[in-house]
Design a protein around this motif. Structure first.
Motif, mmCIF file in Angstrom:
data_model
loop_
_atom_site.group_PDB
_atom_site.id
_atom_site.type_symbol
_atom_site.label_atom_id
_atom_site.label_comp_id
_atom_site.label_asym_id
_atom_site.label_seq_id
_atom_site.Cartn_x
_atom_site.Cartn_y
_atom_site.Cartn_z
ATOM 1 N N LYS A 94 0.393 0.662 -12.207
ATOM 2 C CA LYS A 94 0.322 -0.426 -11.229
ATOM 3 C C LYS A 94 -0.826 -1.379 -11.558
ATOM 4 O O LYS A 94 -0.718 -2.594 -11.357
ATOM 5 N N VAL A 123 -8.885 -2.178 -5.439
ATOM 6 C CA VAL A 123 -8.026 -0.990 -5.411
ATOM 7 C C VAL A 123 -8.878 0.271 -5.388
ATOM 8 O O VAL A 123 -10.048 0.262 -5.773
ATOM 9 N N THR A 163 -5.923 4.787 -8.046
ATOM 10 C CA THR A 163 -4.681 4.025 -8.157
ATOM 11 C C THR A 163 -3.982 4.273 -9.499
ATOM 12 O O THR A 163 -4.627 4.364 -10.544
ATOM 13 N N THR A 177 -1.249 -3.545 -5.033
ATOM 14 C CA THR A 177 -0.290 -2.731 -5.793
ATOM 15 C C THR A 177 1.008 -2.510 -5.031
ATOM 16 O O THR A 177 1.966 -1.961 -5.579
ATOM 17 N N ASN A 229 1.720 -7.351 -4.510
ATOM 18 C CA ASN A 229 1.914 -7.752 -5.899
ATOM 19 C C ASN A 229 2.529 -9.137 -5.978
ATOM 20 O O ASN A 229 2.137 -9.973 -6.818
#
Length: 296
Positions: free
Chosen positions: A40, A32, A36, A10, A15
């Motif tokens: 994102k 993740v 989160t 993220t 990314n």
């Protein structure tokens, strides 16, 4: 099809690495935290990335997420809790799942030639490297020097506000390593898909000295920025030690003011001399003048 897991997906670099991997036909999974931000996660899913939420403090959860993965890429950013503790958890989980390759979050100057104690964030990466190299997994570090984006932020090396270019010591001609985030991401994606990638790879979109930066700014803007010697390198090192001692709160800040200075010091005490830029034909390297024009 290669199965790649990305930690830190993220983030700005993570990314982009995911995007480059998907573009190369890889099956990409992002691991993740459950907390989160949903926006994102949606951005990753739009890229075609599979998102797995897991407790990064749980080796068991990470092992499950790594099932069938060929290579783990860490683009994590943080202090000890992240670079040492969480990254170790991810590494241990990957090994338990039988993952063959690991790319640590070493996206910086090649610190292997630097003395310990001169850069706090590099020291954390050095400590993790020792642990990584003690394991059975094959690893590759991508050393990109400084992200070229810092040239936008009025650092002493290029201060747009003061119209100056600064340097330390007698190093107006010292070559500094800069790599764009897009170039770093593209190269890292290639490394993740390259089973024969070596342990260390040095890259740079461009290598320019303060003298060069002054000349490039002149070409881009027809303005002459002043070239300034800021101090000797030994004086700079002493100043940074004093600044760190006087600001203990900075130990809990990723980019404390003295840490930013430590990055500058590192840039003027080592540089990349074995570039791997030619290893992958798909990476289109951004030129110095091309980038400087976007900054000034």
């Amino acid at each position: 099809m290669n199965n790649i897991l990305v930690a830190g997906a993220t983030g700005n670099l993570g990314n982009r690495i995911c995007r480059e991997l998907v573009g190369r036909g890889a099956n990409v999974t992002a691991i993740v935290r459950p907390s989160t931000d949903a926006g994102k996660l949606d951005a990753l899913k739009e890229l075609g990335v599979q998102v797995v939420e897991a407790d990064l403090a749980s080796k068991e959860a990470i092992t499950a997420a790594c099932a069938g993965i060929d290579c783990v890429v860490s683009a994590l950013a943080g202090l000890r809790e992240v670079i040492i503790d969480i990254q170790k958890n991810i590494l241990d989980g990957a090994i338990a799942a039988g993952v063959q390759r690991f790319i640590p979050s070493d996206f910086c100057t090649d610190y292997t030639a630097l003395l310990p104690g001169m850069n706090r964030n590099f020291d954390l990466r050095r400590e993790f490297r020792e642990y990584l190299d003690s394991t059975v997994i094959k690893s590759s570090s991508v050393f990109n020097g400084a992200f070229a984006d810092i040239l936008q932020y009025n650092t002493p090396v290029l201060n747009l506000k003061d119209k100056s270019v600064g340097y330390w010591g007698e190093k107006a001609g010292w070559k500094l390593d800069f790599t764009t985030m897009d170039n770093t991401a593209a190269f890292t994606a290639e490394v993740a898909l390259d089973a024969d990638a070596p342990r260390d790879l040095q890259i740079a979109s461009f290598q320019v000295s303060p003298d060069d930066i002054q000349e490039l700014v002149k070409k881009a803007t027809d303005q002459t920025f002043s070239l300034q010697r800021l101090s000797g390198l030994e004086d700079f090192a002493l100043y940074l030690k004093k600044q760190r001692a006087e600001n203990p709160a900075g130990e809990n800040e990723l980019y404390a003011r003295w840490q930013q200075g430590q990055y500058m010091y590192s840039m003027f005490t080592t540089h990349h001399d074995k570039l791997a830029n030619d290893r992958y034909d798909s990476v289109q390297w951004t030129g110095a003048l091309e980038f400087i024009k976007t900054v000034v």
